[in-house]
Design an enzyme around this catalytic site. Structure first.
Site, PDB file in Angstrom:
ATOM      1  N   GLN A  10       0.761  -1.250  -0.109  1.00  0.00           N
ATOM      2  CA  GLN A  10      -0.010  -0.048   0.086  1.00  0.00           C
ATOM      3  C   GLN A  10       0.844   1.072   0.055  1.00  0.00           C
ATOM      4  O   GLN A  10       1.888   1.384   0.609  1.00  0.00           O
ATOM      5  CB  GLN A  10      -0.864  -0.125   1.058  1.00  0.00           C
ATOM      6  N   SER A  94       4.068  -6.620   2.705  1.00  0.00           N
ATOM      7  CA  SER A  94       2.515  -6.289   3.251  1.00  0.00           C
ATOM      8  C   SER A  94       1.646  -7.136   2.347  1.00  0.00           C
ATOM      9  O   SER A  94       1.569  -8.228   2.197  1.00  0.00           O
ATOM     10  CB  SER A  94       2.315  -4.970   3.911  1.00  0.00           C
ATOM     11  N   LEU A  95       0.604  -6.087   1.846  1.00  0.00           N
ATOM     12  CA  LEU A  95      -0.311  -6.927   1.213  1.00  0.00           C
ATOM     13  C   LEU A  95       0.289  -7.605  -0.201  1.00  0.00           C
ATOM     14  O   LEU A  95      -0.314  -8.361  -0.836  1.00  0.00           O
ATOM     15  CB  LEU A  95      -1.245  -5.810   0.711  1.00  0.00           C
ATOM     16  N   ARG A 119      -9.171  -8.455   4.272  1.00  0.00           N
ATOM     17  CA  ARG A 119      -8.213  -8.066   4.961  1.00  0.00           C
ATOM     18  C   ARG A 119      -8.056  -6.702   5.076  1.00  0.00           C
ATOM     19  O   ARG A 119      -7.980  -5.822   6.300  1.00  0.00           O
ATOM     20  CB  ARG A 119      -6.784  -8.394   4.482  1.00  0.00           C
ATOM     21  N   HIS A 203       0.179  -3.550  11.151  1.00  0.00           N
ATOM     22  CA  HIS A 203       1.167  -4.177  11.737  1.00  0.00           C
ATOM     23  C   HIS A 203       1.746  -4.042  13.138  1.00  0.00           C
ATOM     24  O   HIS A 203       2.838  -3.842  13.599  1.00  0.00           O
ATOM     25  CB  HIS A 203       2.544  -4.216  10.766  1.00  0.00           C
ATOM     26  N   GLN A 252       1.402 -12.055   9.853  1.00  0.00           N
ATOM     27  CA  GLN A 252       1.928 -10.646   9.373  1.00  0.00           C
ATOM     28  C   GLN A 252       1.061  -9.560   9.753  1.00  0.00           C
ATOM     29  O   GLN A 252       1.366  -8.321   9.798  1.00  0.00           O
ATOM     30  CB  GLN A 252       1.637 -10.959   7.882  1.00  0.00           C
TER      31      GLN A 252
END
Length: 313
Positions: A10, A94-95, A119, A203, A252
């Site tokens: 992102q 991440s994503l 998510r 996170h 994660q």
């Protein structure tokens, strides 16, 4: 002389991304249609026409970035490229780990889109608006940042969320604790401590409700062994075991994105070139700051696809 593919997270989104891929490659256009069908909405129109503030919403940006990355993969495949045999590892920020896994066949594009929508919504809903925050800390040693987080937390949550390399660490947690930690980091000598315009404390331990949602969501989709090993954000170790991958994806949500270590691991394990697959060039820039011995290239347009094919042939 190994090659790895990395997939952006992102912040790399931009209105219009992936449009020329869809125009140039029917295979790429089909990815956007798959994502639209999976979500039951015209996300492609939002990706290509905006508005930017709607595209930037977490629940939209996550599947949108995955769509562009997978459209890029399909465009490469239409030119005869195969991930298996050509690429040693995949990883995503991440994503982007979901994009990497979809590219490697762990889940379908449709399931990846649905998982990322879940998510995004779960991460947004985990903490009431205004109660969490994130800050970028520039130019301070990790041990000093961790000490500032511990001092600021005082029974609350404040932790390192992203180790992006190049002297950039991102902290996340309860708003008051993050603000105090940012101030302490400045006092400890940070070049800059910048509060980020984000919608939730990603996170961090505050994301535990979202982790529970993702555990259930991942249990409900078909999972395959990826055709190439994926390097996990939270462990910085490769695996092809579907159950282990799913566990790491759950971890994660609340764990640290260890991107500096990921790039260092690649360099230490024979990877000489990193290709960033999808929107933007953020990961390429980070990689150059972390390890100048590893070459980088970004592939997110039709012209990039042709250049990559020439190099990868």
């Amino acid at each position: 002389m190994a090659v790895a593919f990395t997939f952006p997270g992102q912040g790399s989104q931009a209105v219009g991304m992936g449009k020329d891929l869809a125009d140039a490659f029917p295979e790429a256009r089909r990815v956007f249609q798959e994502v639209d069908d999976a979500l039951g909405e015209n996300l492609s129109k939002l990706i290509w026409e905006g508005p930017e503030e709607t595209l930037t919403l977490t629940a939209n940006a996550q599947p949108a970035l995955m769509a562009v990355s997978l459209a890029t993969i399909r465009a490469l495949e239409s030119r005869g490229f195969s991930l298996k045999g050509k690429i040693a590892y995949v990883a995503g920020h991440s994503l982007g780990e979901y994009s990497a896994l979809a590219a490697a066949g762990f889940v379908s594009v449709a399931d990846a889109a649905r998982l990322l929508r879940i998510r995004g919504n779960a991460m947004q809903a985990a903490v009431p608006a205004g109660e969490g925050a994130m800050a970028a800390i520039i130019g301070l040693e990790q041990a000093d940042v961790e000490a500032a987080c511990a001092e600021a937390a005082k029974g609350s949550v404040c932790q390192i969320a992203n180790d992006n390399g190049g002297g950039q660490l991102v902290i996340s947690g309860a708003k008051a604790a993050v603000e105090l930690a940012a101030k302490l980091c400045t006092e400890k000598g940070a070049k800059r401590a910048l509060m980020l315009q984000v919608s939730a404390p990603f996170h961090s331990a505050l994301m535990a409700p979202a982790a529970n949602v993702m555990r259930e969501a991942l249990a409900g989709v078909a999972k395959n062994a990826p055709v190439v090993p994926v390097l996990s954000n939270v462990t910085v170790s490769p695996t092809s075991d579907p159950d282990e991958i799913a566990r790491r994806l759950v971890e994660q949500i609340t764990g640290r994105v260890r991107w500096r270590e990921t790039v260092e691991w690649f360099g230490a394990n024979g990877v000489t070139t990193l290709y960033e697959i999808g929107a933007g060039k953020v990961l390429s820039g980070l990689a150059r700051r972390i390890n100048r011995d590893v070459a980088t290239a970004s592939v997110g347009t039709a012209a990039d696809v042709e250049a990559a094919m020439a190099a990868l042939a």
